[in-house]
Enzyme design. Structure first.
Site, mmCIF file in Angstrom:
data_model
loop_
_atom_site.group_PDB
_atom_site.id
_atom_site.type_symbol
_atom_site.label_atom_id
_atom_site.label_comp_id
_atom_site.label_asym_id
_atom_site.label_seq_id
_atom_site.Cartn_x
_atom_site.Cartn_y
_atom_site.Cartn_z
ATOM 1 N N SER A 172 0.823 -1.206 0.000
ATOM 2 C CA SER A 172 0.000 0.000 0.000
ATOM 3 C C SER A 172 0.861 1.261 0.000
ATOM 4 O O SER A 172 0.525 2.262 -0.648
ATOM 5 C CB SER A 172 -0.950 0.000 1.200
ATOM 6 O OG SER A 172 -1.918 -1.025 1.065
ATOM 7 N N ASP A 173 1.976 1.238 0.729
ATOM 8 C CA ASP A 173 2.921 2.345 0.668
ATOM 9 C C ASP A 173 3.454 2.514 -0.752
ATOM 10 O O ASP A 173 3.542 3.623 -1.281
ATOM 11 C CB ASP A 173 4.097 2.101 1.609
ATOM 12 C CG ASP A 173 3.835 2.600 3.024
ATOM 13 O OD1 ASP A 173 3.110 3.598 3.177
ATOM 14 O OD2 ASP A 173 4.357 1.988 3.967
#
Length: 398
Positions: A172-173
């Site tokens: 997700s980062d």
């Protein structure tokens, strides 16, 4: 190499840890000058993250080294008047300002979009946060794992017995950083027509859901919720991980001709005429039985032999490698994916960093300098002599 696409673009990078630094790393590889603005005496939290405690103690942790080559570092305390003046001079000459504080942090210290736009109407301001700058969750703290859980990603990772599981890297980062980099490049293109900067509000939650593809769209379009399927591909069969003689092998025979070629190569042509496996939907409905037959046939040869045979016949297939094995792939080295740099502060050691998978006119995009020491470029960037470079109460990321 020819001039890079973002040559001449200056990015002020106020970000920490991963999503933001990953974004600015890609902008740097594309040719932008990236100036990290770090908290005096402390810097990016990633400087102290990584598996080597000795590196963490010197503020050059592996997590920092991986995402910050080719950048400059300057220390500013945005609560100090002299440093604020220096920051505003930098904003005046910048093209992009990137931050990943909790929503509203810059506004509360006097640098909201209205102020920044007034200082520099051409500035592209990109804010990356867990949930975006608006909405009922905008003030909630978020790390990668929190976003993975809220997006539904963890619920479909693993098997029915093991889910929910976290994806094995901070996806997700990474996705949030890539979406931000894409949006910044688009905004710079738009600015070339209008002359005006824009404010970009990037939500990691929304970026993650967007990246989940069919896992989300099957539910949105057809009302069918995804389920954890381990190493199997829900959209086709046989497609997933199978058992060769010496270990696992990925095969994605997603098209009819690929399925037929697979059956021929494993000497199971009878499977093609079996009614249970006649077409895509039939194979999906009878996946367990089909996988059992394919696995029995594959156990006659090692994975590397099947990889060569199947790939040669147009059937996507490959071994499953460890990370140490993957980084040794000749394919990566032949395309110049890795760059060796001087190791900051250690003359006897070499730092190897990755590229981004893009060749420009046949040449890989590489960082030209090592990750910076904290404040390494304070003098070079012309700070006012009375700036409070030793202060320790600067703005910290959430």
């Amino acid at each position: 190499m020819d001039e890079r696409p973002l040559h001449g673009i200056r990015v002020l990078d106020l970000t920490n840890v991963l999503a933001g630094p990953y974004c600015s790393y890609h902008l740097m590889l594309l040719g932008a000058e990236v100036v990290k603005i770090e908290k005096p005496g402390q810097g990016d939290l990633a400087r102290r993250l990584g598996p080597e405690a000795a590196l963490n103690r010197t503020a050059m942790g592996a997590s920092f080294l991986a995402q910050n080559a080719g950048k400059k570092s300057i220390e500013l305390d945005l609560k100090d008047p002299a440093d604020r003046a220096a920051f505003e001079r930098m904003v005046l000459d910048a093209d992009v300002l990137l931050e990943n504080f909790r929503a509203g942090v810059l506004t509360r210290i006097g640098y909201g979009w209205d102020v920044l736009h007034r200082i520099n109407p051409r500035l592209v301001y990109c804010a990356i946060s867990g949930f975006g700058q608006t909405g009922p969750m905008s003030q909630a703290p978020a790390y990668d794992q929190i976003i993975q859980g809220l997006s539904g990603m963890m619920s479909i990772t693993g098997t029915p017995e093991t889910a929910p599981l976290r994806v094995g890297f901070p996806v997700s980062d990474s996705v949030g950083g890539l979406v931000a980099a894409m949006a910044i490049c688009a905004a710079l293109t738009g600015r070339s027509r209008t002359g005006e900067g824009v404010f970009l509000d990037v939500s990691m939650l929304e970026a993650s859901l967007s990246a989940m593809g069919w896992a989300a769209s099957n539910y949105l379009v057809s009302g069918v919720p995804p389920e954890p399927m381990g190493d199997q591909n829900a959209t086709a069969a046989p497609s997933g991980t199978f058992d060769a003689a010496d270990g696992p092998l990925n095969i994605a025979a997603n098209r009819q001709e690929q399925f037929e070629a697979l059956c021929r190569l494993v000497h199971r042509e009878d499977l093609v005429t079996d009614e249970r496996f006649a077409d895509r939907e039939a194979r999906k409905a009878n996946r367990t039985a089909l996988n059992r037959e394919i696995n029995n046939a594959l156990r006659r040869r090692p994975a590397v032999e099947w990889e060569a045979m199947l790939s040669g016949a147009g059937v996507p297939a490959a071994r499953i490698l460890t990370v140490p094995q993957a980084v040794q792939l000749e394919q990566l080295h032949s395309r110049g994916f890795f760059t060796d740099l001087p190791f900051p502060g250690q003359s006897q050691r070499t730092l190897r960093v990755s590229g981004n998978g893009v060749l420009v006119n046949g040449a890989p995009l590489r960082p030209e300098s090592a990750p910076p020491l904290l404040g390494e470029h304070n003098g070079e960037l012309g700070l006012a002599e009375n700036a409070s470079l030793g202060a320790t109460d600067g703005v910290a990321a959430s």
